[in-house]
Scaffold this motif. Structure first.
Motif, PDB file in Angstrom:
ATOM      1  N   GLN A 134       0.830  -1.195   0.000  1.00 18.33           N
ATOM      2  CA  GLN A 134       0.000   0.000   0.000  1.00 18.33           C
ATOM      3  C   GLN A 134       0.874   1.258   0.000  1.00 18.33           C
ATOM      4  N   TYR A 135       1.934   1.263   0.784  1.00 17.24           N
ATOM      5  CA  TYR A 135       2.821   2.420   0.843  1.00 17.24           C
ATOM      6  C   TYR A 135       3.567   2.610  -0.474  1.00 17.24           C
ATOM      7  N   ILE A 136       3.946   1.520  -1.115  1.00 20.27           N
ATOM      8  CA  ILE A 136       4.623   1.612  -2.415  1.00 20.27           C
ATOM      9  C   ILE A 136       3.679   2.209  -3.446  1.00 20.27           C
ATOM     10  N   GLY A 137       2.435   1.746  -3.461  1.00 20.76           N
ATOM     11  CA  GLY A 137       1.445   2.276  -4.398  1.00 20.76           C
ATOM     12  C   GLY A 137       1.147   3.741  -4.164  1.00 20.76           C
ATOM     13  N   LEU A 138       1.010   4.122  -2.898  1.00 15.69           N
ATOM     14  CA  LEU A 138       0.757   5.528  -2.578  1.00 15.69           C
ATOM     15  C   LEU A 138       1.931   6.412  -2.979  1.00 15.69           C
ATOM     16  N   LYS A 139       3.142   5.923  -2.777  1.00 14.68           N
ATOM     17  CA  LYS A 139       4.328   6.691  -3.160  1.00 14.68           C
ATOM     18  C   LYS A 139       4.369   6.907  -4.672  1.00 14.68           C
ATOM     19  N   GLU A 140       4.008   5.878  -5.449  1.00 14.14           N
ATOM     20  CA  GLU A 140       3.981   6.010  -6.906  1.00 14.14           C
ATOM     21  C   GLU A 140       2.938   7.032  -7.338  1.00 14.14           C
ATOM     22  N   ILE A 141       1.776   7.027  -6.707  1.00 10.19           N
ATOM     23  CA  ILE A 141       0.724   7.978  -7.058  1.00 10.19           C
ATOM     24  C   ILE A 141       1.157   9.405  -6.742  1.00 10.19           C
ATOM     25  N   ILE A 142       1.778   9.607  -5.598  1.00 11.11           N
ATOM     26  CA  ILE A 142       2.253  10.943  -5.213  1.00 11.11           C
ATOM     27  C   ILE A 142       3.337  11.425  -6.177  1.00 11.11           C
ATOM     28  N   ASN A 143       4.253  10.543  -6.565  1.00 13.83           N
ATOM     29  CA  ASN A 143       5.308  10.911  -7.512  1.00 13.83           C
ATOM     30  C   ASN A 143       4.728  11.260  -8.872  1.00 13.83           C
ATOM     31  N   LYS A 144       3.709  10.547  -9.331  1.00 16.32           N
ATOM     32  CA  LYS A 144       3.074  10.848 -10.617  1.00 16.32           C
ATOM     33  C   LYS A 144       2.415  12.226 -10.584  1.00 16.32           C
ATOM     34  N   GLN A 145       1.799  12.568  -9.463  1.00 17.32           N
ATOM     35  CA  GLN A 145       1.147  13.867  -9.345  1.00 17.32           C
ATOM     36  C   GLN A 145       2.158  15.006  -9.311  1.00 17.32           C
ATOM     37  N   ALA A 146       3.373  14.749  -8.855  1.00 19.65           N
ATOM     38  CA  ALA A 146       4.396  15.782  -8.756  1.00 19.65           C
ATOM     39  C   ALA A 146       5.145  15.991 -10.069  1.00 19.65           C
ATOM     40  N   GLU A 147       4.912  15.146 -11.069  1.00 20.83           N
ATOM     41  CA  GLU A 147       5.616  15.277 -12.345  1.00 20.83           C
ATOM     42  C   GLU A 147       5.175  16.541 -13.076  1.00 20.83           C
ATOM     43  N   VAL A 148       6.125  17.126 -13.803  1.00 20.80           N
ATOM     44  CA  VAL A 148       5.845  18.298 -14.626  1.00 20.80           C
ATOM     45  C   VAL A 148       6.254  17.986 -16.061  1.00 20.80           C
ATOM     46  N   ALA A 149       5.650  18.674 -17.006  1.00 16.78           N
ATOM     47  CA  ALA A 149       5.997  18.496 -18.414  1.00 16.78           C
ATOM     48  C   ALA A 149       7.302  19.226 -18.705  1.00 16.78           C
ATOM     49  N   GLN A 150       8.057  18.708 -19.669  1.00 13.72           N
ATOM     50  CA  GLN A 150       9.321  19.345 -20.031  1.00 13.72           C
ATOM     51  C   GLN A 150       9.050  20.676 -20.724  1.00 13.72           C
ATOM     52  N   PRO A 151       9.652  21.760 -20.234  1.00 12.30           N
ATOM     53  CA  PRO A 151       9.444  23.070 -20.848  1.00 12.30           C
ATOM     54  C   PRO A 151       9.990  23.111 -22.282  1.00 12.30           C
ATOM     55  N   VAL A 152       9.280  23.836 -23.138  1.00  9.16           N
ATOM     56  CA  VAL A 152       9.713  24.015 -24.523  1.00  9.16           C
ATOM     57  C   VAL A 152      10.502  25.317 -24.592  1.00  9.16           C
ATOM     58  N   LEU A 153      11.715  25.235 -25.152  1.00 10.86           N
ATOM     59  CA  LEU A 153      12.598  26.401 -25.221  1.00 10.86           C
ATOM     60  C   LEU A 153      12.551  27.036 -26.603  1.00 10.86           C
ATOM     61  N   THR A 154      12.737  28.351 -26.648  1.00 10.29           N
ATOM     62  CA  THR A 154      12.801  29.053 -27.921  1.00 10.29           C
ATOM     63  C   THR A 154      14.216  28.963 -28.479  1.00 10.29           C
ATOM     64  N   GLU A 155      14.366  29.324 -29.736  1.00  6.54           N
ATOM     65  CA  GLU A 155      15.686  29.329 -30.370  1.00  6.54           C
ATOM     66  C   GLU A 155      16.639  30.277 -29.649  1.00  6.54           C
ATOM     67  N   GLU A 156      16.115  31.417 -29.223  1.00  8.47           N
ATOM     68  CA  GLU A 156      16.934  32.414 -28.530  1.00  8.47           C
ATOM     69  C   GLU A 156      17.461  31.862 -27.201  1.00  8.47           C
ATOM     70  N   GLN A 157      16.605  31.165 -26.452  1.00 11.89           N
ATOM     71  CA  GLN A 157      17.024  30.581 -25.179  1.00 11.89           C
ATOM     72  C   GLN A 157      18.087  29.509 -25.401  1.00 11.89           C
ATOM     73  N   MET A 158      17.899  28.676 -26.424  1.00  8.18           N
ATOM     74  CA  MET A 158      18.886  27.624 -26.708  1.00  8.18           C
ATOM     75  C   MET A 158      20.222  28.221 -27.140  1.00  8.18           C
ATOM     76  N   GLU A 159      20.178  29.284 -27.918  1.00  8.19           N
ATOM     77  CA  GLU A 159      21.403  29.948 -28.352  1.00  8.19           C
ATOM     78  C   GLU A 159      22.143  30.566 -27.167  1.00  8.19           C
ATOM     79  N   GLN A 160      21.403  31.203 -26.255  1.00  8.47           N
ATOM     80  CA  GLN A 160      22.015  31.801 -25.068  1.00  8.47           C
ATOM     81  C   GLN A 160      22.647  30.731 -24.182  1.00  8.47           C
TER      82      GLN A 160
END
Length: 110
Positions: free
Chosen positions: A18-44
């Motif tokens: 139960q604790y393993i399952g709850l930990k996985e659910i909490i970790n999934k909720q804390a995930e964020v999407a990878q930010p998309v960078l502009t050409e200017e940001q990548m160049e800098q």
């Protein structure tokens, strides 16, 4: 009379699955999407990486890994733009870390 202390909570620790399952659910909720960078940001970031490599200055690196944005302080050791990776040595454990340039979010001088 003696206090029971932690004995009181022992029955709730009988299902470790139960604790393993709850930990996985909490970790999934804390995930964020990878930010998309502009050409200017990548160049800098590219200019900052090259400058840090040649001057041997410490930088703060922010990169995306397994749903989290991680920031570490370290030295750039090697940059391979054709192979899409770079190597840096972190300040805490002094380990070499290989990271893809596509995972890099931000680079700033200390």
């Amino acid at each position: 009379m003696e206090p029971r202390g932690m004995k009181k909570w022992r029955p709730f620790a009988t299902m470790p699955e139960q604790y393993i399952g709850l930990k996985e659910i909490i970790n999934k909720q804390a995930e964020v999407a990878q930010p998309v960078l502009t050409e200017e940001q990548m160049e800098q970031m590219n200019f900052t990486l090259i400058e840090a490599l040649h001057t041997n200055k410490q930088v703060y690196l922010t990169y995306y890994k397994k749903g989290q944005c991680i920031t570490e302080k370290g030295l750039i050791q090697f940059v391979d733009s054709l192979g899409n990776l770079f190597v840096f040595i972190d300040e805490v454990l002094e380990l070499k870390n290989k990271i893809r340039l596509s995972q890099l979010i931000d680079v700033r001088f200390v």
